[in-house]
Motif scaffolding. Structure first.
Motif, short mmCIF file in Angstrom:
data_model
loop_
_atom_site.label_atom_id
_atom_site.label_comp_id
_atom_site.label_asym_id
_atom_site.label_seq_id
_atom_site.Cartn_x
_atom_site.Cartn_y
_atom_site.Cartn_z
N MET A 422 0.82 -1.21 0.00
CA MET A 422 0.00 0.00 0.00
C MET A 422 0.86 1.27 0.00
SD MET A 422 -3.45 -0.32 0.00
CE MET A 422 -3.46 -1.58 -1.28
N ASP A 424 2.77 4.38 -1.87
CA ASP A 424 2.63 5.19 -3.08
C ASP A 424 3.76 4.92 -4.06
OD1 ASP A 424 0.34 6.34 -2.08
OD2 ASP A 424 1.33 8.15 -1.34
N LYS A 427 2.87 2.01 -6.07
CA LYS A 427 1.85 2.36 -7.07
C LYS A 427 2.52 3.05 -8.26
CE LYS A 427 -2.18 2.35 -6.82
NZ LYS A 427 -3.10 3.43 -6.47
N GLU A 464 -8.63 3.26 -8.14
CA GLU A 464 -8.15 4.64 -8.23
C GLU A 464 -9.25 5.62 -8.58
OE1 GLU A 464 -3.53 4.21 -9.75
OE2 GLU A 464 -5.13 4.02 -11.23
N GLU A 558 -12.86 1.05 -2.16
CA GLU A 558 -11.59 1.74 -1.97
C GLU A 558 -10.72 0.94 -1.02
OE1 GLU A 558 -11.74 5.95 -1.05
OE2 GLU A 558 -13.80 6.07 -1.80
N GLU A 560 -7.12 1.65 1.09
CA GLU A 560 -6.01 2.50 1.50
C GLU A 560 -5.21 1.74 2.55
OE1 GLU A 560 -5.29 5.23 0.06
OE2 GLU A 560 -7.14 5.61 -1.08
N SER A 561 -4.06 2.27 2.88
CA SER A 561 -3.21 1.58 3.84
C SER A 561 -3.91 1.33 5.16
CB SER A 561 -1.93 2.39 4.08
OG SER A 561 -1.09 1.74 5.02
N SER A 563 -7.48 1.94 5.66
CA SER A 563 -8.94 1.93 5.57
C SER A 563 -9.41 1.02 4.45
CB SER A 563 -9.50 3.35 5.37
OG SER A 563 -9.17 3.83 4.08
#
Length: 675
Positions: A422, A424, A427, A464, A558, A560-561, A563
């Motif tokens: 997770m 960036d 990514k 995304e 979604e 996220e790191s 959530s």
């Protein structure tokens, strides 16, 4: 267990939810024609065609035929998939225990592969791992998991598979009769030409008389190549053996015994150290004395299923990726992902860019003949064109500074790296390595893969926020896959005597990539032996079984790191459904809080908040839209019980602490105080 109740009605059911349940219902029925026509009533498959079969190959293909049935059950497939999976594993294991391997052993000894490489073992035993997710209380399979892992901890004196002094699995072939070179000596003395060889090139460029694949049609040349293979490839450790870490991790998930974690970390750490000492590139052959290139003239490349032959990074990457994921899962240390990240970056550093796309090298070997036919058609040729040899151009593949087979990297490697970290920066790596000359993240396209997958980049684009219609399009595509397999079976006129070992794989109507991504927030497991790495799992609280309850659909929107955002829908018009959410496939994550949508006062024109944005809807006269509010509850658990009232839905924002817990196969009912 924390409980919340959902009473927010939907005005019309989401299309994705209807399609999701349609796909599940369709596959529940679609498996019946396969079972009735292509499998014996006792579960035996219809290959091989005779009972006097001799060989070391194809047990993996038999198991692979059913690899995703337990996963489908775990998502919410019919109860019969549990029984069918257990039946087929028993039947195939017993069936192949009746065949001679030609090495003095049966193909299956002690209910396990007598000895084979982990490219194939990894493919086959994925079925076994997924069955533990499906039914961890199955005592026979739990005992098998412990015994199988014991083969690699040298707990069976007849199955010595690990050198504790050098931290190596000392041969490329290992199993229930130990790690030795017997398969090579018995079966590979003569490496005679077969048609499939023309897609992979030569193992070595210095074997006298063997200058091209065609030369292997001569007996003397085939004997020379066989001798070189036995001398240079049959001994020592190879990166593919890292796939054995899943067998050991599987036993840990069953038992929690620290010895499995110690073994796994020690073995992976040894490979990481060798990689660091080899200028950051994982070497593909470690000799019996723990020395890189010991049996191969000192070369760090040229091992069995290594950098030169047959698949290069495609197979090496499986070992590296699976090992990194397993080490992170059991140890909780994200630094293990650097093992995978470093190899992807190393390949990218050597890439050739064309039309905005990074063509990374997948293989490394000596200068020589590279005029073999490549399957994919997206490899750069020596003139930097994409006119593959299979198109009649008779061009060599590009060979540059020892590296060759330059093509876009398979999407699942950078996807798994980013998914696990997770970060960036990962990514950025993922986006950098996309195929910009032939984009595959903007629409669904058919890909020829064993797991009917290959849509990783499109899924990431959806997460995304760039491919908003992905869930609907992917589910429609999956439904079409099932109907196409059904039509294939209906029109099938092939004589069973002509079946090949993969005959069931190409007829299996179960496809789970879309459901894994959309419901669990998970990429497909790495095919050659990866565990399911998922953000969520579900249990039917009333039936006390894994999977979404009937009529319930889920969509992870979604990731996220810290959530996880998922939408849940109960399509039943009159009955409530209770679903338990688990943080991680093995409870390795932890929920810390949940923010969820609830019902407010009704109004014909209402303003409501979903995820921070305010939307106002004008509805036709007589249709009332409830005001949507939010509630927040603290959790601090890896389970959450959600009761969905009839015709209701909710959006959950789950604060998630990843890799916070000791992973296991425990279910919500494994502890007496859980209800």
């Amino acid at each position: 267990m924390k409980q919340i109740k959902v009473d927010l009605p939907f005005i019309e059911p989401p299309e994705w939810a209807l399609l999701e349940r349609q796909l599940i219902d369709l596959m529940n029925e679609a498996v019946d024609p396969l079972i009735e026509r292509y499998i014996h009533p006792d579960g035996r498959i219809k290959w091989p065609p005779t009972d006097d079969h001799v060989g070391i190959d194809a047990l993996d293909d038999a198991y692979e035929s059913f690899f995703n049935w337990p996963l489908f059950y775990v998502i919410g497939g019919h109860e019969k998939f549990r029984e069918l999976s257990l039946k087929e594993y028993e039947a195939v294991t017993k069936q192949f225990a009746g065949y001679d391997s030609g090495t003095g052993h049966r193909m299956v000894e002690k209910e396990y592969e007598q000895g084979y490489d982990w490219f194939h073992q990894g493919e086959g035993y994925t079925f076994f791992y997924h069955m533990a997710l499906m039914d961890p209380s199955h005592e026979v399979n739990k005992a098998r998991a412990i015994r199988y892992a014991g083969f690699f901890l040298n707990e069976d004196p007849e199955a010595i598979n690990f050198d504790e002094e050098h931290y190596i699995i000392p041969y490329p072939h290992s199993g229930s009769k130990g790690a030795t070179d017997r398969n090579f000596i018995q079966h590979f003395v003569k490496w005679s030409y077969l048609d499939w060889m023309r897609y992979y090139g030569l193992q070595f460029q210095d074997v006298p008389g063997v200058n091209t694949i065609e030369d292997l049609k001569e007996d003397d040349n085939a004997l020379s190549m066989g001798a070189a293979i036995i001398e240079r490839m049959s001994k020592g450790d190879v990166p593919l053996n890292l796939l054995a870490t899943t067998m050991v991790a599987n036993a840990y998930l069953h038992t929690g015994e620290v010895k499995y974690k110690v073994w796994l970390k020690s073995y992976v750490d040894a490979w990481i150290k060798r990689t660091q000492m080899n200028n950051g590139i994982v070497p593909d052959n470690i000799g019996l004395n723990g020395i890189v290139g010991e049996h191969n003239g000192g070369k760090w490349y040229g091992g069995w299923y290594g950098w030169t032959w047959p698949h290069g990074w495609v197979s090496i990457g499986q070992g590296v990726s699976v090992a990194a994921e397993n080490a992170l899962l059991l140890d909780g240390n994200p630094d293990y992902l650097e093992f995978l990240r470093s190899q992807i970056v190393a390949l990218d550093d050597r890439a050739v860019e064309s039309a905005g796309t990074r063509f990374v090298p997948h293989k490394h070997g000596d200068k020589g003949w590279y005029g073999y036919h490549v399957e994919g058609g997206d490899e750069l040729c020596e003139d930097y064109s994409l006119e593959a040899a299979t198109k009649g151009q008779n061009k060599n593949v590009l060979w540059k500074d020892g590296w060759f087979e330059f093509r876009p990297i398979e999407a699942f490697y950078p996807t798994h790296l980013w998914y696990m970290s997770m970060e960036d920066s990962d990514k950025t790596i993922l986006n950098r390595l996309r195929n910009y000359s032939d984009p595959d993240w903007e629409h669904i396209r058919f890909r020829k893969t064993k797991d009917q997958g290959g849509h990783d980049y499109a899924w990431v684009s959806y997460l995304e926020g760039n491919y908003v219609n992905y869930p609907v399009e992917m589910l429609k595509f999956n439904i079409s896959q099932v109907y196409q397999r059904l039509d294939f079976m209906k029109m099938d006129t092939q004589d069973p005597a002509d079946y090949k070992d993969d005959y069931l794989q190409i007829r299996n109507p179960i496809t789970v990539e879309g459901l894994l991504q959309l419901t669990l927030g998970a990429p497909s497991p790495l095919y050659n032996g990866g565990l399911l790495m998922a953000r969520l799992r579900y249990y039917d609280a009333d039936s006390k079984r894994p999977g979404l309850p009937s009529d319930v659909a889920a969509l992870v929107e979604e990731l996220e790191s810290e959530s996880t955002i998922v939408r849940l829908v109960n399509l039943h018009p009159t009955k409530s459904r209770r679903v338990i959410l688990q943080a991680g496939a093995f409870g390795e994550h932890q929920f810390t809080s949940v923010q969820y949508t609830v019902r407010g006062a009704a109004s014909q024109s209402s303003s409501f908040n979903l995820g921070g944005s305010t939307t106002t809807e004008k509805l036709p006269s007589g249709i009332q839209q409830p005001v949507v509010g939010t509630q927040i509850q603290q959790i601090d658990d890896n389970w959450l019980l959600v009761e969905l009232e009839p015709g209701c839905h909710t959006k959950l924002n789950l604060a998630t602490k990843r890799f916070a817990n000791d992973p296991s196969y425990k279910t919500p009912w494994s502890e007496e105080d859980r209800t």
